[in-house]
Design an enzyme around this catalytic site. Sequence first.
Site, PDB file in Angstrom:
ATOM      1  N   CYS A 136       1.169  -1.333   0.349  1.00 25.56           N
ATOM      2  CA  CYS A 136      -0.146   0.015  -0.080  1.00 25.56           C
ATOM      3  C   CYS A 136       0.560   1.192   0.285  1.00 25.56           C
ATOM      4  CB  CYS A 136      -0.940  -0.086   1.214  1.00 25.56           C
ATOM      5  SG  CYS A 136      -2.232   1.294   1.358  1.00 25.56           S
ATOM      6  N   CYS A 139       0.175   4.298   2.264  1.00 23.07           N
ATOM      7  CA  CYS A 139      -0.729   3.888   3.815  1.00 23.07           C
ATOM      8  C   CYS A 139       1.197   4.466   4.044  1.00 23.07           C
ATOM      9  CB  CYS A 139      -1.107   2.557   4.625  1.00 23.07           C
ATOM     10  SG  CYS A 139      -2.298   2.397   2.985  1.00 23.07           S
ATOM     11  N   ASP A 140       2.375   3.493   3.365  1.00 21.95           N
ATOM     12  CA  ASP A 140       3.559   3.703   3.860  1.00 21.95           C
ATOM     13  C   ASP A 140       4.814   4.156   2.933  1.00 21.95           C
ATOM     14  OD1 ASP A 140       2.273   1.833   4.974  1.00 21.95           O
ATOM     15  OD2 ASP A 140       2.708   0.243   4.383  1.00 21.95           O
TER      16      ASP A 140
END
Length: 317
Positions: A136, A139-140
């Site tokens: 992701c 997300c990261d």
Amino acid sequence: MADTRHTKVLIIGSGPAGYTAGVYASRAMLEPILVQGMEPGGQLTTTTDVENWPGHSEIQGPDLMINMETHSRAMGTEIISDLITSLDMTKRPFTAQSDSGTVYTADAVILATGARAKWLGLESEEKFKGFGVSACATCDGFFYRGQEIVVIGGGNTAVEEALFLTNFASKVTLIHRRDELRSEKILEDRLMKNEKITPLWFHELVEVVGDENPLGVTAVRAKHVETGEITEIPCKGVFVAIGHAPANELVKDTLETHMGGYVKTAPDSTATSIPGIFAAGDLTDHKYRQAVTSAGMGCMAALEAERFLAELGDGTE
Ligand code: FAD
Ligand code: NAP
């Protein structure tokens, strides 16, 4: 004693399919209950720009999903933060056990559990998951400011992730097993024009290499699919974007599935092999897997559930 809730229509999943089913089932006065699962809003909450949702030339994925949730709630859907852990479809009313302990009974069920990211299945990938290996980028990605990154895959997700990661990374290498992308042409164009992205064609990831203490990625090894030659690419982050598999855990042993686990539905319908159980969205769609098609199927499922309940009379046997 476990709390028991009865509903005419239980919707499992809170992506575009689930929320749209909620809008239509509410407007049919079925007072649906929708259980959101571990990822409220579904896959679009893991992306940034969505440019193909009709009515918005550009909208952020998480914003779109909040709009859908608000819309579904406003129409009358009861939206519950809970996870369905098992589903008994052997008799009506159907019974769903949940993580919170609440037992939901329902005259009809709309399955909209969507899909989840696939992994390569390498031991080293597993070892560094959460320590440099991710599925992701939204997300990261932020953790890799000024670092080198690799992205694996050649579909829309891989290309979008590679483009998004250029906001943070000094260099992005896209490793793909062929020399042709399966992403939309507009995305391919943007990828090819981006100076921070280098494609590495005809290669497959064979190993993630890293330090033990602290655990972290330092490089990947990729193998040429024809010659077998190994190339080592230094990097701090590895984003695996090789597609998605249907989230069919609740039903895979009971409902008919096909094409690698997608729930099979009747032609032009969301009806599954069990009357009263309907399936919509990525859980059933091995072909299009888009937000708009998922929403369309959510609509179909609610209309079909309404018809099913009407034929059943008061909803009980
Ligand atoms: P999902 O969005 O997958 O949602 C599934 C829902 O089910 C989740 O809410 C989850 O919590 C819930 N759930 C699962 N198991 C349970 C359970 N046991 N109990 C309760 N709930 C459960 N499509 C586009 O059209 N345009 C785009 O720009 C686009 N970008 C994308 C970017 C990325 C990074 C990804 C991964 C996908 C993208 N897609 C895009 C595809 C799109 O997100 C999907 O087609 C769509 O989200 C599928 O909707 P869905 O409702 O079927 O399921
Ligand atoms: P996808 O379209 O299935 O593409 C997966 C990619 O990963 C392919 O390029 C595939 O290679 C590669 N791959 C698969 N298994 C592999 C393995 N074991 N090793 C190496 N490479 C592997 O998946 P996706 O990109 O996640 O997209 C899923 C769905 O969501 C699609 O329908 C897509 O259109 C949709 N989506 C849409 C948008 C958008 O509209 N903007 C954005 C993201 C996703 P091959 O090409 O060789 O098969």
